[in-house]
Design a protein around this motif. Sequence first.
Motif, PDB file in Angstrom:
ATOM      1  N   ALA A 124     116.721  60.245  20.506  1.00  0.00           N
ATOM      2  CA  ALA A 124     115.299  59.809  20.735  1.00  0.00           C
ATOM      3  C   ALA A 124     115.648  58.619  21.732  1.00  0.00           C
ATOM      4  CB  ALA A 124     114.435  59.143  19.561  1.00  0.00           C
TER       5      ALA A 124
ATOM      6  N   VAL B  55     111.092  65.674  19.812  1.00  0.00           N
ATOM      7  CA  VAL B  55     111.723  64.442  19.261  1.00  0.00           C
ATOM      8  C   VAL B  55     110.747  62.910  19.169  1.00  0.00           C
ATOM      9  CG1 VAL B  55     113.409  63.785  20.946  1.00  0.00           C
ATOM     10  CG2 VAL B  55     114.282  63.403  18.476  1.00  0.00           C
ATOM     11  N   GLU B  56     110.247  62.920  20.128  1.00  0.00           N
ATOM     12  CA  GLU B  56     109.473  61.687  20.745  1.00  0.00           C
ATOM     13  C   GLU B  56     108.196  61.687  19.780  1.00  0.00           C
ATOM     14  OE1 GLU B  56     110.044  64.259  22.561  1.00  0.00           O
ATOM     15  OE2 GLU B  56     108.265  64.684  23.854  1.00  0.00           O
TER      16      GLU B  56
ATOM     17  N   GLU C 278     116.213  60.277  25.213  1.00  0.00           N
ATOM     18  CA  GLU C 278     115.031  60.752  25.743  1.00  0.00           C
ATOM     19  C   GLU C 278     114.197  59.571  26.319  1.00  0.00           C
ATOM     20  OE1 GLU C 278     113.938  64.089  26.110  1.00  0.00           O
ATOM     21  OE2 GLU C 278     115.820  64.016  26.267  1.00  0.00           O
TER      22      GLU C 278
ATOM     23  N   ALA D  38     116.220  67.570  17.180  1.00  0.00           N
ATOM     24  CA  ALA D  38     116.898  66.840  18.169  1.00  0.00           C
ATOM     25  C   ALA D  38     117.861  67.524  18.851  1.00  0.00           C
ATOM     26  CB  ALA D  38     117.585  65.502  17.372  1.00  0.00           C
TER      27      ALA D  38
ATOM     28  N   PHE E 130     118.960  61.871  15.341  1.00  0.00           N
ATOM     29  CA  PHE E 130     117.448  61.415  15.720  1.00  0.00           C
ATOM     30  C   PHE E 130     117.552  60.103  16.689  1.00  0.00           C
ATOM     31  CE2 PHE E 130     113.694  58.821  15.280  1.00  0.00           C
ATOM     32  CZ  PHE E 130     112.873  59.564  15.816  1.00  0.00           C
TER      33      PHE E 130
END
Length: 283
Positions: free
Chosen positions: A18, A262-263, A21, A242, A14
Amino acid sequence: MVLAGPAGSGRSTFTAVALHELRHRLGAELGMALLPCDDRTATDVRRYEQPLYEDAHVLPPALPSGSPRPLVHRMSRRAGRRERALTFVLLDTAQRWFAGGEPAEGELRSLAGADAIVLLLDPQDLTGAVPRPVGRPPTADSAQVVERVLDRLRTAGAGAPDRGRIGIPVAVAVAKLDLVAPQLPPNSPLHRRRSPGPGFDAVDRSAVDAELRALLALWQSDGIDRRLRETCADYQLFAFSALGRSPRGDAAPPGGPRPHRVEDPLLWLLHRFGLLDRAGHRR
Ligand SMILES: Nc1nc2c(ncn2[C@@H]2O[C@H](COP(=O)(O)OP(=O)(O)O)[C@@H](O)[C@H]2O)c(=O)[nH]1
Ligand SMILES: [Mg+2]
């Protein structure tokens, strides 16, 4: 923000995905810049990103090794003429923190200082969600880790307690959603993608939260939700993948991570901390 969860629940993955991203996709979409505050963070972030994005390898289980170090970024966003900024500190935790016994001093210090918690659940621990893999150690149980983290947060006095409950925002997220998604009804809000744009979608947020509450009950894990309601003044339920699909052994899925939602926990927190307005509402 402290990231907690049982061993193997996907905390480090993650963290890698994250941050990737935020830096490469969401940043532009939200009009937000994310800059490492020091060289150590820049080096540490590479240790997270390189295996997955360059070497096509899953992250080593021992990440973070030694004493976990916080990753510190400055996050800034222009809204009209004003710039809003905050220091975004992400601490991926070492497994031994939540393995039982007495909490260590460093652990309590980090929890007491946290402004927010992201707590991961492994769907493989939730009865009826997906089968629990043979040999998964009993210490790696999501429900137990939830208990311990909440316990330690209270001992550490995290946030200004709200009528005896933990005052800081707590995002509780079912990780590895790709393992569960095939069994969900086609109209489940968990399948939806986020509508692109520089805002926080409150309608989607409450649909996902309600769906997960129902799913936890279905998976005989509503005890987790009950516990959260009793102990946290401000919590929300999330689910994300993820990687987007399962790795094969130690090889990352071909083509790299294809994250789904994931955000979401981060967007909720950015909204709670005033960096992101509700979609359609501009200050
Ligand atoms: N199917 C699937 N597996 C994942 C996902 N995220 C992580 N994993 C796998 O779960 C295992 C544990 O992940 P890791 O991030 O090291 O967990 P940690 O111990 O909590 O840091 C690794 O084999 C990962 O590749 C995901 O989104 N989907
Ligand atoms: Mg890890």
